[in-house]
Motif scaffolding. Structure first.
Motif, PDB file in Angstrom:
ATOM      1  N   ASN A 184      -8.560  32.432  20.497  1.00  0.00           N
ATOM      2  CA  ASN A 184      -9.155  31.832  21.702  1.00  0.00           C
ATOM      3  C   ASN A 184      -8.130  30.916  22.374  1.00  0.00           C
ATOM      4  OD1 ASN A 184     -10.747  30.582  23.629  1.00  0.00           O
ATOM      5  ND2 ASN A 184     -11.770  29.233  22.153  1.00  0.00           N
ATOM      6  N   GLU A 209      -8.744  29.878  25.532  1.00  0.00           N
ATOM      7  CA  GLU A 209      -9.410  29.363  26.732  1.00  0.00           C
ATOM      8  C   GLU A 209     -10.264  28.144  26.438  1.00  0.00           C
ATOM      9  OE1 GLU A 209     -11.447  32.737  28.308  1.00  0.00           O
ATOM     10  OE2 GLU A 209      -9.718  34.025  28.078  1.00  0.00           O
ATOM     11  N   TYR A 214     -16.554  26.635  23.232  1.00  0.00           N
ATOM     12  CA  TYR A 214     -17.894  27.203  23.411  1.00  0.00           C
ATOM     13  C   TYR A 214     -18.854  26.437  22.514  1.00  0.00           C
ATOM     14  CZ  TYR A 214     -15.799  31.158  25.851  1.00  0.00           C
ATOM     15  OH  TYR A 214     -15.113  31.941  26.736  1.00  0.00           O
ATOM     16  N   ASP A 257     -15.633  38.670  23.585  1.00  0.00           N
ATOM     17  CA  ASP A 257     -16.031  39.420  24.781  1.00  0.00           C
ATOM     18  C   ASP A 257     -17.458  39.043  25.181  1.00  0.00           C
ATOM     19  OD1 ASP A 257     -13.585  40.641  24.754  1.00  0.00           O
ATOM     20  OD2 ASP A 257     -14.290  42.519  23.862  1.00  0.00           O
ATOM     21  N   ARG A 261     -17.471  35.475  26.656  1.00  0.00           N
ATOM     22  CA  ARG A 261     -16.867  35.468  28.005  1.00  0.00           C
ATOM     23  C   ARG A 261     -17.826  36.040  29.039  1.00  0.00           C
ATOM     24  NH1 ARG A 261     -10.728  36.632  26.686  1.00  0.00           N
ATOM     25  NH2 ARG A 261     -11.684  38.410  25.690  1.00  0.00           N
ATOM     26  N   LYS A 301     -20.700  33.624  29.633  1.00  0.00           N
ATOM     27  CA  LYS A 301     -20.220  32.484  30.420  1.00  0.00           C
ATOM     28  C   LYS A 301     -20.238  32.808  31.913  1.00  0.00           C
ATOM     29  CE  LYS A 301     -15.770  31.492  30.781  1.00  0.00           C
ATOM     30  NZ  LYS A 301     -14.389  31.142  30.387  1.00  0.00           N
TER      31      LYS A 301
END
Ligand code: CDP
Ligand code: MG
Length: 246
Positions: free
Chosen positions: A180, A182, A185, A216, A219, A222
């Motif tokens: 990850n 990014e 979460y 996936d 994402r 989100k």
């Protein structure tokens, strides 16, 4: 699976096996000597309702489902001892791992197992009548000591439900992972957040190694897009042994 030679399967030693002190017996039946399979992962899990419901999602709506959920959560075998409610979750790997484990477990119904395959693990299980509120027979629950994935796609779904990549040695991860890079979460009461909210739990932080399929899903969710699996199917694993709440 991206490494064909390491087929994996999920095995759960269920609460009735623990209650009846059959854990050691079951493990020796599953040993490399008998099955040719090796351990890839192991953990002792206090099964939450979310995890139980995800694991048995295909049976939702069936007459035995509510009882099955209570069974796998350990509520039936340890009603007064929450600390003893456990399942042993194991991943075995090797050639034909799925089929070999199903064979050694035997038929789902312990009565059938005793008749058709004496000596298999499930031949030591019991069948419990289920009654409605008025005491009428409505079906049966099968306390059969052990779960083993029934097919390769089921094994993948189940292994990813119970285990994170970090639960395996890097040499024993059968499914594609991703780092990850990014967001954080977070999860709280069935919802996903990318900023910390009071009472939320961090599922994934930047730098964590995760199953690509989970990533996936997160994402997509989100961005408000349809996802391949539910948020609960991803979050249940990160909340394993997180609290004693059922
Ligand atoms: O575990 P397996 O894949 O062999 O059977 P299943 O049909 O996927 O059912 C999952 C579990 O639900 C079984 O292992 C039993 O413990 C339980 N079950 C039950 O209690 N009553 C049934 N009529 C069928 C399944
Ligand atoms: Mg099944």
């Amino acid at each position: 699976m991206h490494k064909k030679e390491i087929e994996q399967t999920l095995v759960l030693i269920k609460p009735d096996a623990l209650k009846n002190s059959l854990t050691g017996y079951v493990l020796s039946q599953l040993s490399e000597f008998h099955t040719g399979l090796r351990f890839a992962g192991a953990k002792i899990v206090h099964v939450s309702r979310m995890l139980a419901e995800e694991h048995y999602a295909e049976h939702r709506g069936k007459v035995f489902y509510p009882s099955l959920i209570e069974y796998i959560m350990g509520l039936l075998h340890y009603p007064d001892a929450p600390e003893r409610r456990r399942v042993i979750a194991l991943v075995y790997q090797g050639q034909d791992a799925v089929k070999k484990m199903r064979d050694i477990c035997g038929p789902t119904n312990p009565h059938v197992a005793r008749e058709k395959k004496p000596g298999c693990i499930r031949a030591l299980g019991t069948v419990v009548p289920l009654k409605d509120a008025e005491g009428n027979d409505i079906g049966e629950r099968m306390d059969n000591l052990i779960h083993a994935s029934a097919a390769n796609d089921e094994a993948e779904r189940e292994i990813k439900l119970w285990f994170r990549p970090g639960d395996f040695s890097p040499f024993m991860r059968s499914y594609i992972t991703e780092v990850n890079k990014e967001d954080h979460y977070y999860f709280r009461e069935g919802r996903l957040y990318i900023k910390h909210e009071p009472g939320s739990v961090c599922l994934i932080a930047p730098g964590d190694v995760v199953w690509k399929s989970d990533f996936d899903t997160l994402r997509s969710l989100k961005q408000g897009l349809p996802a391949a699996s539910s948020l609960a199917a991803v979050a249940a694993k990160y909340l394993i042994n997180y609290t004693a709440e059922n």
